[in-house]
Design an enzyme around this catalytic site. Structure first.
Site, PDB file in Angstrom:
ATOM      1  N   ASP A  28       2.466   3.295  -0.996  1.00 47.44           N
ATOM      2  CA  ASP A  28       1.444   2.804  -0.065  1.00 47.44           C
ATOM      3  C   ASP A  28       1.546   1.300   0.121  1.00 47.44           C
ATOM      4  O   ASP A  28       1.444   0.786   1.234  1.00 47.44           O
ATOM      5  CB  ASP A  28       0.040   3.138  -0.584  1.00 47.44           C
ATOM      6  CG  ASP A  28      -0.387   4.514  -0.112  1.00 47.44           C
ATOM      7  OD1 ASP A  28       0.297   5.061   0.771  1.00 47.44           O
ATOM      8  OD2 ASP A  28      -1.390   5.033  -0.643  1.00 47.44           O
TER       9      ASP A  28
ATOM     10  N   ASP B 202       0.283  -3.483  -3.809  1.00 47.66           N
ATOM     11  CA  ASP B 202       0.607  -2.695  -4.992  1.00 47.66           C
ATOM     12  C   ASP B 202       2.072  -2.289  -4.971  1.00 47.66           C
ATOM     13  O   ASP B 202       2.667  -2.122  -3.920  1.00 47.66           O
ATOM     14  CB  ASP B 202      -0.249  -1.414  -5.031  1.00 47.66           C
ATOM     15  CG  ASP B 202      -1.707  -1.733  -5.312  1.00 47.66           C
ATOM     16  OD1 ASP B 202      -1.983  -2.868  -5.768  1.00 47.66           O
ATOM     17  OD2 ASP B 202      -2.554  -0.855  -5.074  1.00 47.66           O
TER      18      ASP B 202
ATOM     19  N   ASP C   2       3.631   0.395  -5.130  1.00 49.03           N
ATOM     20  CA  ASP C   2       3.837   1.832  -4.921  1.00 49.03           C
ATOM     21  C   ASP C   2       4.183   2.066  -3.451  1.00 49.03           C
ATOM     22  O   ASP C   2       4.302   1.109  -2.676  1.00 49.03           O
ATOM     23  CB  ASP C   2       2.594   2.630  -5.353  1.00 49.03           C
ATOM     24  CG  ASP C   2       1.349   2.172  -4.593  1.00 49.03           C
ATOM     25  OD1 ASP C   2       1.494   1.413  -3.603  1.00 49.03           O
ATOM     26  OD2 ASP C   2       0.244   2.553  -4.986  1.00 49.03           O
TER      27      ASP C   2
ATOM     28  N   GLU D 186      -4.207  -6.278  -0.521  1.00 50.20           N
ATOM     29  CA  GLU D 186      -4.552  -4.965  -0.015  1.00 50.20           C
ATOM     30  C   GLU D 186      -5.860  -4.552  -0.669  1.00 50.20           C
ATOM     31  O   GLU D 186      -5.942  -4.431  -1.891  1.00 50.20           O
ATOM     32  CB  GLU D 186      -3.379  -4.058  -0.419  1.00 50.20           C
ATOM     33  CG  GLU D 186      -3.574  -2.606  -0.313  1.00 50.20           C
ATOM     34  CD  GLU D 186      -2.417  -1.877  -1.041  1.00 50.20           C
ATOM     35  OE1 GLU D 186      -1.454  -2.537  -1.509  1.00 50.20           O
ATOM     36  OE2 GLU D 186      -2.515  -0.660  -1.170  1.00 50.20           O
TER      37      GLU D 186
END
Ligand code: 0RA
Length: 647
Positions: free
Chosen positions: A512, A508, A510, A434
């Site tokens: 997102d 990641d 998280d 990403e």
């Protein structure tokens, strides 16, 4: 008499020993899947009792000591003594392999867990089992340890006014067998229990989690599943975030030659792939089989016949294909077959050939009549199929444009791909990362010979809301398809073209990151499903924390792991914790050792465990409606997080 008894006893011990020696042969594995199958095996017995018409309520309790209790209000396992063995029917069912079926009481056994192995296997693989049977105004109790009875059958009068009937089985999985852990996962069990309730209309299943410490709560968590509408309600649930093309769910039910068939269908306007789930004897047939073949054939034939009758297709025009007819369709077919044959490596493909014709004729009759009586539904479905046909033509056109373009360009590979040097796909991996900063670390940290990096920008695209012809014009998707060496949907998937045999999604840890991961999985699920089915897709598991203490440091991959490591420190507890907010924060060397090095990394292979659930997640995350999306992230956020993936 005595000698036959002891011969019997020897047989029992040998049987149980065989199960304990090779548990995988009976329950598939001794990992989490096998562990959860123990519960399904016991629950299936109660469901069979319900299908025979004698039981209405099944309760499943996760107990604080790690055991599970399954209780039903059926007739109760028979407790009378068999004159020859001198043992009760109950003890026979619990100690002799495959004995359950013999006590089936006339009707055939419908479910039967993973391999239909019976409750004796659960007994053999449990530290203890305690059975209670309420029958004949008496309570019967017996305890077993590792399969062997440690008490006689105890019988007490049942003093209740309206003495109940039923069976309750408590078992504690044996840690000697399930060496990777014996903790049950609530979401996994809840998913299957809910599914069973949908598949067996009217059966009430109550699921209670009493593991307060684990729940960090002072009250148990209780859920009840009861669906009078059965699979019809299941379709409504699966489509609840979608826009139905017709209000009423089409439902077919019938029985022929002892095969029970149930089908529920609904098309949606805002979906561009089909979602057809098959079940045979309550088991999800992931690899399809004759029931699904029958359903697909009859749908295509019936809709073409009606299209011609209603003049939607002209005489000189070709028939609609199955794929076009099924575009936007959500369907469930559930069959119950007396002697099911399950084929394929995972035994999830129904093989009984007679089922194809039974489904075809039953569904054909009812569906034709339904569509004749509901011409507006027929027209809406046909218009959608014709649109699908036209969109496919447009997509083919767009595809040819893409191809011609890439032939013109000197290098057909996308510019931002940092390719690996080997040309052998079986040793090649591609990391889809990403953003550019993570891409930078990954490029520096990788093994250049075998690992390629493809950075993708942001939220790649919203697949749910768009149609096929637009997808191919999206730059990120084009880069992905070309990098992988794949064709697009509608073309046969050709694994020999695949440039990497490990496709690793690295985002990641998280929300997102979870969102982007879901977007990518959606794309693969809908347009390159074979990649998931054949095990090419993986999820990288970067650490969440670095824990430093004195000169030592360790990485932690979940909050729980961090808590455990800290708790294990002596009480002066002198340490620092670094939390990685994103992959970009990691040094290339760190990313290599923790996440990319094949020797030391953790990686999760993506499976289509439950296509219905996957479709639901995708729809919620991708759909227009914001409220259910937020609700989803709040409820399942931790599940989506890498921290809880079982690695
Ligand atoms: C065979 C015969 C009968 C009941 C059962 C099996 C039975 C088994 C299980 C396992 C879990 N719950 C169950 N409930 C019932 C009854 C035979 C009779 O009463 O005539």
């Amino acid at each position: 008499m005595t000698s036959s008894y002891s011969a019997d006893q020897i047989q029992v011990l040998e049987g149980l020993e065989a199960v304990r020696k090779r548990p995988g042969m009976y329950i598939g594995s001794t990992g989490p899947k096998g562990l959860h199958h123990l519960v399904y095996e016991v629950v299936d017995n109660s469901i069979d009792e319900a299908l025979a018409g004698y039981c209405t309520h099944v309760e499943v309790d996760l107990n604080a000591d790690g055991s599970v209790t399954v209780t039903d209000d059926g007739r109760g396992i028979p407790t009378d003594i068999h004159p020859k063995t001198g043992k009760s029917a109950l003890e026979t069912v619990l100690t002799i392999l495959h004995a359950g079926g013999k006590f089936g009481g006339g009707g055939y056994k419908v479910s039967g867990g993973l391999h239909g192995v019976g409750i004796s296997v659960v007994n053999a693989l449990s530290e203890f089992v305690e059975v209670t049977v309420w029958r004949d105004k008496k309570v019967h109790l017996q305890r077993y340890e590792r399969g062997i009875p440690v008490s006689d059958l105890q019988v007490k009068p049942n003093k209740e006014k309206e003495a109940r009937t039923g069976t309750s089985v408590t078992f504690l999985p044996d840690t000697q067998i399930f060496t990777t852990g014996t903790e049950f996962d609530y979401i996994t069990l809840a998913g299957r229990l809910r599914e069973l309730a949908y598949l067996n209309a009217g059966v009430k299943i109550t699921f209670t989690d009493n593991r307060l410490e684990l729940l960090k709560s002072d009250t148990p968590k209780i859920e009840t599943y009861e669906y009078r509408g059965g699979i019809k309600e299941y379709i409504a649930y699966m489509n609840r975030e979608k826009q139905p093309l017709h209000e009423e769910i089409i439902y077919v039910q019938g029985e022929r030659s002892n095969v029970q068939v149930e089908v529920a269908l609904q098309w949606c306007t805002d979906a561009y792939t089909d979602n057809v789930l098959g079940f045979a004897n309550n088991i999800r047939t992931v690899d399809g089989g004759t029931h699904l073949e029958g359903l697909k054939a009859v749908l295509t034939r019936t809709l073409n016949a009606i299209a011609r009758k209603r003049n939607k297709i002209k005489e000189n025009e070709p028939n609609l294909s199955g794929e076009h007819v099924r575009e936007g369709l959500t369907a469930i077919i559930s069959v119950k077959v007396p002697d099911p044959e399950f084929e394929g490596q995972t035994k999830t493909k129904l093989g009984n050939t007679e089922v194809r014709g039974i489904v075809d004729s039953l569904v054909g009759e009812v569906l034709t009549e339904y569509l004749e009586f509901h011409p507006s539904v027929a027209d809406a479905v046909l218009d959608k199929a014709i649109q699908a046909f036209k969109a496919a033509e447009a997509a083919r056109h767009a595809r040819e444009l893409v191809r011609r373009k890439s032939v013109l360009e000197s290098s057909p590979l996308p510019g931002k791909l940092a390719d690996c040097s080997t040309r052998d796909p079986s040793e090649s991996e591609i990391y889809i990362v990403e953003g550019d900063s993570a891409g930078g670390s990954a490029k520096q940290g990788r093994d250049r010979r075998t690992q390629a990096i493809l950075p993708l920008r942001g939220k790649i695209l919203n697949i749910e809301k768009t149609d096929d012809s637009k997808i191919y014009k999206n730059n990120e998707i084009q880069a992905l398809i070309t990098a992988l060496g794949l064709g697009v949907k509608g073309e046969e998937f050709d694994a020999s073209q695949l440039r990497y045999h490990r496709i690793v999604i690295m985002t990641d840890a998280d929300v997102d990151g979870a969102h982007i991961r879901t977007l990518l999985l959606t794309f693969f699920y809908r347009y390159q499903r074979a990649l998931i089915e054949q095990g090419f897709i993986y999820i990288a598991c970067p650490p969440l924390y670095k824990l430093e203490r004195g000169r030592n440091h360790e990485y932690c991959y979940s909050d729980r792991e961090l808590q455990q490591k800290i708790a294990a420190f002596p009480s002066n507890a002198n340490y620092t914790i670094q939390r990685f907010k994103g992959l970009g924060e990691m040094m290339p060397e760190q990313l290599w050792t923790t996440t990319m090095n094949p020797e030391t990394r953790k990686m999760k292979q993506v499976e289509i465990e439950d296509a219905a659930e996957a479709d639901r997640i995708f729809t919620i995350l991708m759909g227009d409606r914001v409220a259910p999306r937020r609700e989803f992230i709040e409820t399942y956020g931790s599940k989506l997080n890498l921290t809880d993936l079982d690695i």
